[in-house]
Design a protein around this motif. Structure first.
Motif, mmCIF file in Angstrom:
data_model
loop_
_atom_site.group_PDB
_atom_site.id
_atom_site.type_symbol
_atom_site.label_atom_id
_atom_site.label_comp_id
_atom_site.label_asym_id
_atom_site.label_seq_id
_atom_site.Cartn_x
_atom_site.Cartn_y
_atom_site.Cartn_z
ATOM 1 N N ASP A 186 0.840 -1.196 0.000
ATOM 2 C CA ASP A 186 0.000 0.000 0.000
ATOM 3 C C ASP A 186 0.877 1.249 0.000
ATOM 4 O OD1 ASP A 186 -1.837 2.068 0.484
ATOM 5 O OD2 ASP A 186 -3.122 0.789 1.688
ATOM 6 N N ASN A 187 1.915 1.252 0.846
ATOM 7 C CA ASN A 187 2.824 2.394 0.867
ATOM 8 C C ASN A 187 3.563 2.547 -0.462
ATOM 9 O OD1 ASN A 187 2.624 3.902 3.291
ATOM 10 N ND2 ASN A 187 3.603 2.242 4.434
ATOM 11 N N ALA A 188 3.890 1.430 -1.106
ATOM 12 C CA ALA A 188 4.549 1.499 -2.414
ATOM 13 C C ALA A 188 3.639 2.206 -3.420
ATOM 14 C CB ALA A 188 4.899 0.098 -2.910
ATOM 15 N N ALA A 189 2.348 1.887 -3.406
ATOM 16 C CA ALA A 189 1.408 2.529 -4.320
ATOM 17 C C ALA A 189 1.301 4.023 -4.028
ATOM 18 C CB ALA A 189 0.033 1.868 -4.198
ATOM 19 N N ARG A 190 1.247 4.389 -2.749
ATOM 20 C CA ARG A 190 1.173 5.808 -2.381
ATOM 21 C C ARG A 190 2.424 6.552 -2.852
ATOM 22 N NH1 ARG A 190 -2.030 6.444 3.200
ATOM 23 N NH2 ARG A 190 -3.420 4.647 3.039
ATOM 24 N N LEU A 191 3.580 5.940 -2.626
ATOM 25 C CA LEU A 191 4.834 6.560 -3.074
ATOM 26 C C LEU A 191 4.832 6.737 -4.589
ATOM 27 C CD1 LEU A 191 7.308 4.593 -0.798
ATOM 28 C CD2 LEU A 191 7.036 7.087 -0.806
ATOM 29 N N ALA A 192 4.342 5.737 -5.307
ATOM 30 C CA ALA A 192 4.288 5.834 -6.761
ATOM 31 C C ALA A 192 3.397 6.997 -7.197
ATOM 32 C CB ALA A 192 3.766 4.523 -7.360
ATOM 33 N N GLY A 193 2.275 7.162 -6.521
ATOM 34 C CA GLY A 193 1.389 8.271 -6.856
ATOM 35 C C GLY A 193 2.054 9.624 -6.652
ATOM 36 N N LEU A 194 2.768 9.769 -5.550
ATOM 37 C CA LEU A 194 3.446 11.035 -5.266
ATOM 38 C C LEU A 194 4.585 11.288 -6.251
ATOM 39 C CD1 LEU A 194 3.540 10.821 -1.369
ATOM 40 C CD2 LEU A 194 2.143 12.370 -2.747
ATOM 41 N N LEU A 195 5.381 10.258 -6.527
ATOM 42 C CA LEU A 195 6.473 10.408 -7.492
ATOM 43 C C LEU A 195 5.912 10.785 -8.867
ATOM 44 C CD1 LEU A 195 8.767 7.366 -6.588
ATOM 45 C CD2 LEU A 195 9.002 9.736 -5.840
ATOM 46 N N HIS A 196 4.801 10.171 -9.234
ATOM 47 C CA HIS A 196 4.161 10.456 -10.530
ATOM 48 C C HIS A 196 3.759 11.927 -10.608
ATOM 49 C CE1 HIS A 196 1.428 9.964 -13.965
ATOM 50 N NE2 HIS A 196 0.499 10.586 -13.244
ATOM 51 N N LEU A 197 3.043 12.414 -9.597
ATOM 52 C CA LEU A 197 2.559 13.791 -9.619
ATOM 53 C C LEU A 197 3.700 14.794 -9.616
ATOM 54 C CD1 LEU A 197 -0.447 13.679 -7.111
ATOM 55 C CD2 LEU A 197 -0.555 13.774 -9.606
ATOM 56 N N PHE A 198 4.704 14.554 -8.765
ATOM 57 C CA PHE A 198 5.747 15.564 -8.580
ATOM 58 C C PHE A 198 6.815 15.528 -9.664
ATOM 59 C CE2 PHE A 198 3.673 16.033 -4.622
ATOM 60 C CZ PHE A 198 3.934 17.337 -4.245
ATOM 61 N N ASN A 199 6.816 14.504 -10.465
ATOM 62 C CA ASN A 199 7.737 14.502 -11.596
ATOM 63 C C ASN A 199 7.020 14.817 -12.903
ATOM 64 O OD1 ASN A 199 10.384 14.080 -10.536
ATOM 65 N ND2 ASN A 199 9.751 12.012 -9.962
ATOM 66 N N GLY A 200 5.875 15.506 -12.775
ATOM 67 C CA GLY A 200 5.224 16.057 -13.957
ATOM 68 C C GLY A 200 4.035 15.290 -14.472
ATOM 69 N N GLY A 201 3.667 14.174 -13.842
ATOM 70 C CA GLY A 201 2.529 13.392 -14.317
ATOM 71 C C GLY A 201 1.197 14.077 -14.039
ATOM 72 N N HIS A 202 0.272 13.962 -14.964
ATOM 73 C CA HIS A 202 -1.079 14.512 -14.797
ATOM 74 C C HIS A 202 -1.946 13.481 -14.083
ATOM 75 C CE1 HIS A 202 -5.096 16.007 -15.936
ATOM 76 N NE2 HIS A 202 -4.499 17.187 -16.028
ATOM 77 N N VAL A 203 -2.992 13.961 -13.410
ATOM 78 C CA VAL A 203 -3.872 13.035 -12.685
ATOM 79 C C VAL A 203 -4.576 12.069 -13.626
ATOM 80 C CG1 VAL A 203 -4.256 14.514 -10.679
ATOM 81 C CG2 VAL A 203 -5.733 14.744 -12.685
ATOM 82 N N MET A 204 -4.692 12.438 -14.901
ATOM 83 C CA MET A 204 -5.355 11.551 -15.853
ATOM 84 C C MET A 204 -4.380 10.612 -16.558
ATOM 85 S SD MET A 204 -8.379 12.400 -15.304
ATOM 86 C CE MET A 204 -9.156 11.368 -16.537
#
Length: 481
Positions: free
Chosen positions: A355-373
Motif C-alpha cells: 500500500d505504501n509502495a502505491a502511495r509513493l508511486a502516486g506522489l512520485l508520478h505527480l511531482f515529476n510532472g505526471g497529470h492526474v489523468m
C-alpha cells in the motif's frame, strides 16, 4: 538515492550536500512535504477489488540523535509550504473579510430571532413565535458559505486536536515534528487514551470517516480529510514507548503504516570548506524546480480542498507495466511473510508495504510532472517499490533490535561499530580505549557488551604490552568482503 527519480531526487541530493545530514533524514523531510501537498490532489487504487482507494498520505518516522539537523533539512522543504499558505491567505483576504462580515450579520440576525422567540414564548404569543420560527428556518438555510484558508502544517498536539483542525481549519494537513509528541508523548498517549488515539491516527491514514465524541464540548465527525505525519524521534524515546505500548501499537497495525528509517549518524563528519562558508558553492537548481512543481501541486490541492472537504478526488491509474511491477512486489512481500521468510517476525509491518509502495508511486508520478489523468509508468512504480522495500527492511532491523534486552542491544551496537571500523581502516584489531571512546563510554556497559561478543566468538581480548586490544574474528571480515 538511486530510487528517487527526477526533480525529487535532485532536490534531495542538493539538500544533503548543503546540510550534510543523513540521506534518509532529507528523504523523510521531502516525502513528508510531498505527501502533505499531494494528498489533496488524488487517490490511488492499485487493486481494483479493494473497497476504497488509498490516499496519497504518508506516515514516516526517522530515528536519530538530537543534532542530526532535521530542522535544517525540514526548512528546505516545509518552509515553502508555510510561505505558499501565507501567500494564498493574503490572496483570498477580500473573500475572508466578506465572509467574516456576512457571518457577523447572519449571527446577529439569528440571535435576534432567538430572542424574539424566547420573549414571545414568555408572553404566550404563539403567533409571534411561529412567525419568528419560520424566519429562523429560512435564515438557517442562508448561512454564509464558509471561506476556508489553507493552514496545512499543524502543531505537535493530540490526535483529537489534529482531527478537530481537519474539520474546522483545513481538510488536509501534516504534523512534521522533531518532538513527536503527537505519537510518543503527552496525555494523548497515556494508557487510558492510547487505544482511542491509535484508532484515530489509523483511520486518518486510511482517509476514513471518524466520529469524535466529547463529554465536555461539541462532538464532531471527520470525513473527506487527509493527514500525513513526518516525525523524528530519539532512539531511547521510541524504545521506552515500545516497551510500554508496543503491543498495542503493533497489534493495531499502527507501526505498520509508517515508513521507518534509522540511518547512521553523520555527526563528526560534517566538515565544511571556506568556499562553502562564503556561499555559492552548492547549486539549488533542482530545489528551485522542486519548489515550482510544489506550487503547481498546491494550487491543485487548494482547488480541491477550498470547500472544506476532499470528497471526490480523482483516482490515479496504473499502466500495465506499473500494475505488473506492483503485483510482483505485493506477492514477494507476502511470500517473505511466510514461515521461514525474511519478514516472518515483521509480517505486521510487511502487511502495509505494498500500500505504501502505491502511495509513493502516486506522489512520485505527480511531482515529476505526471497529470492526474495519466497512468503511472512502470519506471515510477519500480522506484516506489524499491523505496518501500528499503523502508520495510529498515523497520525489520529496527524492531529486531528494539525488542532485544538492553544488554544485548549494546552488544549489537558495539559489534556493528567494530565491523564498520574494520571496513574503514582495513585492520581487524583496535585498542580497547579507542573502541570505548566511540561506542559505549561507560565501563560497565562496555564490559557486558564485550562479554556477550566474546561468548558469541565474535571478538577476543588480548594484551599487547600494557595495551588492551580487541581482535575481531577474521571469519566476520571475510563475510564483510
Amino acid at each position: 538515492m538511486d530510487a528517487l527519480p527526477g526533480i525529487i531526487g535532485g532536490a534531495i541530493r542538493e539538500v544533503v550536500g548543503i546540510v550534510k545530514c543523513p540521506v534518509a533524514l532529507a528523504v523523510n523531510s521531502a516525502l513528508s512535504v510531498l505527501a502533505v501537498a499531494g494528498q489533496g490532489v488524488a487517490n490511488i487504487k492499485p487493486h481494483a477489488d479493494l473497497a476504497n482507494p488509498s490516499p496519497l498520505s504518508l506516515y514516516s518516522i526517522i530515528i536519530g540523535m538530537s543534532g542530526e539537523r532535521k530542522t535544517s533539512a525540514d526548512n528546505f522543504f516545509s518552509e515553502v509550504l508555510n510561505k505558499w499558505c501565507a501567500a494564498k491567505v493574503e490572496e483570498i483576504e477580500p473573500e475572508l473579510k466578506k465572509y467574516r462580515a456576512d457571518m457577523t450579520r447572519w449571527e446577529a440576525e439569528k440571535r435576534g430571532l432567538e430572542r424574539r422567540i424566547e420573549e414571545a414564548s414568555k408572553k404566550g404569543d404563539s403567533e409571534a413565535v411561529e412567525v419568528a420560527h419560520k424566519r429562523l428556518i429560512l435564515l438557517e438555510r442562508e448561512e454564509p458559505e464558509k471561506v476556508y484558508s489553507p493552514d496545512m502544517l499543524m502543531e505537535d498536539t493530540t490526535p483529537e486536536a489534529v482531527a478537530f483542525d481537519l474539520v474546522n481549519k483545513w481538510p488536509a494537513g501534516g504534523v512534521l515534528s522533531s518532538e513527536a509528541g503527537v505519537v510518543f508523548g503527552g496525555h494523548g498517549m497515556k494508557s487510558d487514551n492510547i487505544a482511542k488515539n491509535l484508532a484515530t491516527l489509523n483511520k486518518l491514514w486510511e482517509g476514513g470517516q471518524i466520529k469524535i465524541t466529547r463529554r465536555t464540548s461539541e462532538s464532531f465527525t471527520v470525513s473527506g480529510a487527509r493527514l500525513s505525519v513526518g516525525l523524528a524521534v530519539q532512539p531511547e524515546i521510541i524504545r521506552k514507548y515500545h516497551e510500554q505500548n508496543g503491543a498495542a501499537a503493533r497489534g493495531s497495525g499502527f507501526f505498520a503504516r509508517f515508513l521507518l528509517s534509522w540511518p547512521e549518524s553523520t555527526i563528526g563528519t560534517r566538515f565544511i570548506s571556506e568556499e562553502e562558508a562564503r556561499g555559492g558553492v552548492h547549486s539549488k537548481n533542482q530545489l528551485n524546480l522542486f519548489y515550482a512543481r510544489l506550487h503547481e501541486i498546491l494550487e491543485q490541492h487548494y482547488q480541491n480542498a477550498k470547500a472544506g472537504k476532499l470528497g471526490n478526488l480523482p483516482t490515479l491509474s496504473l499502466s500495465p507495466d506499473a500494475l505488473k511491477t506492483w503485483v510482483a512486489y505485493f506477492n514477494s512481500v507476502e511470500e517473505a511473510s511466510a514461515r521461514g521468510g525474511d519478514m516472518e517476525e515483521a509480517k505486521d509491518i510487511a502487511s502495509k508495504s505494498a500500500d505504501n509502495a502505491a502511495r509513493l508511486a502516486g506522489l512520485l508520478h505527480l511531482f515529476n510532472g505526471g497529470h492526474v489523468m495519466d497512468a503511472i509508468s512502470g519506471e515510477t512504480m519500480t522506484a516506489a517499490c524499491k523505496l518501500a522495500s528499503w523502508y520495510l527492511y529498515e523497520a525489520r532491523r529496527f524492531f529486531g533490535e528494539i525488542a532485544l534486552p538492553v544488554e544485548d542491544l549494546d552488544a549489537v551496537k558495539l559489534d556493528s561499530w567494530l565491523i564498520a571500523e574494520c571496513k574503514a581502516t582495513g585492520s581487524n584489531a583496535f585498542s580497547r580505549n579507542h573502541a570505548m571512546r566511540y561506542t559505549l563510554r561507560k565501563a560497565d556497559k562496555f564490559n557486558k557488551a564485550m562479554d556477550a561478543l566474546e561468548r558469541a566468538n565474535r571478538v577476543r581480548q588480548v594484551k599487547e604490552g600494557k595495551t588492551a586490544v580487541i581482535e575481531i574474528n577474521p571469519a566476520l571480515l571475510m563475510e564483510v568482503k
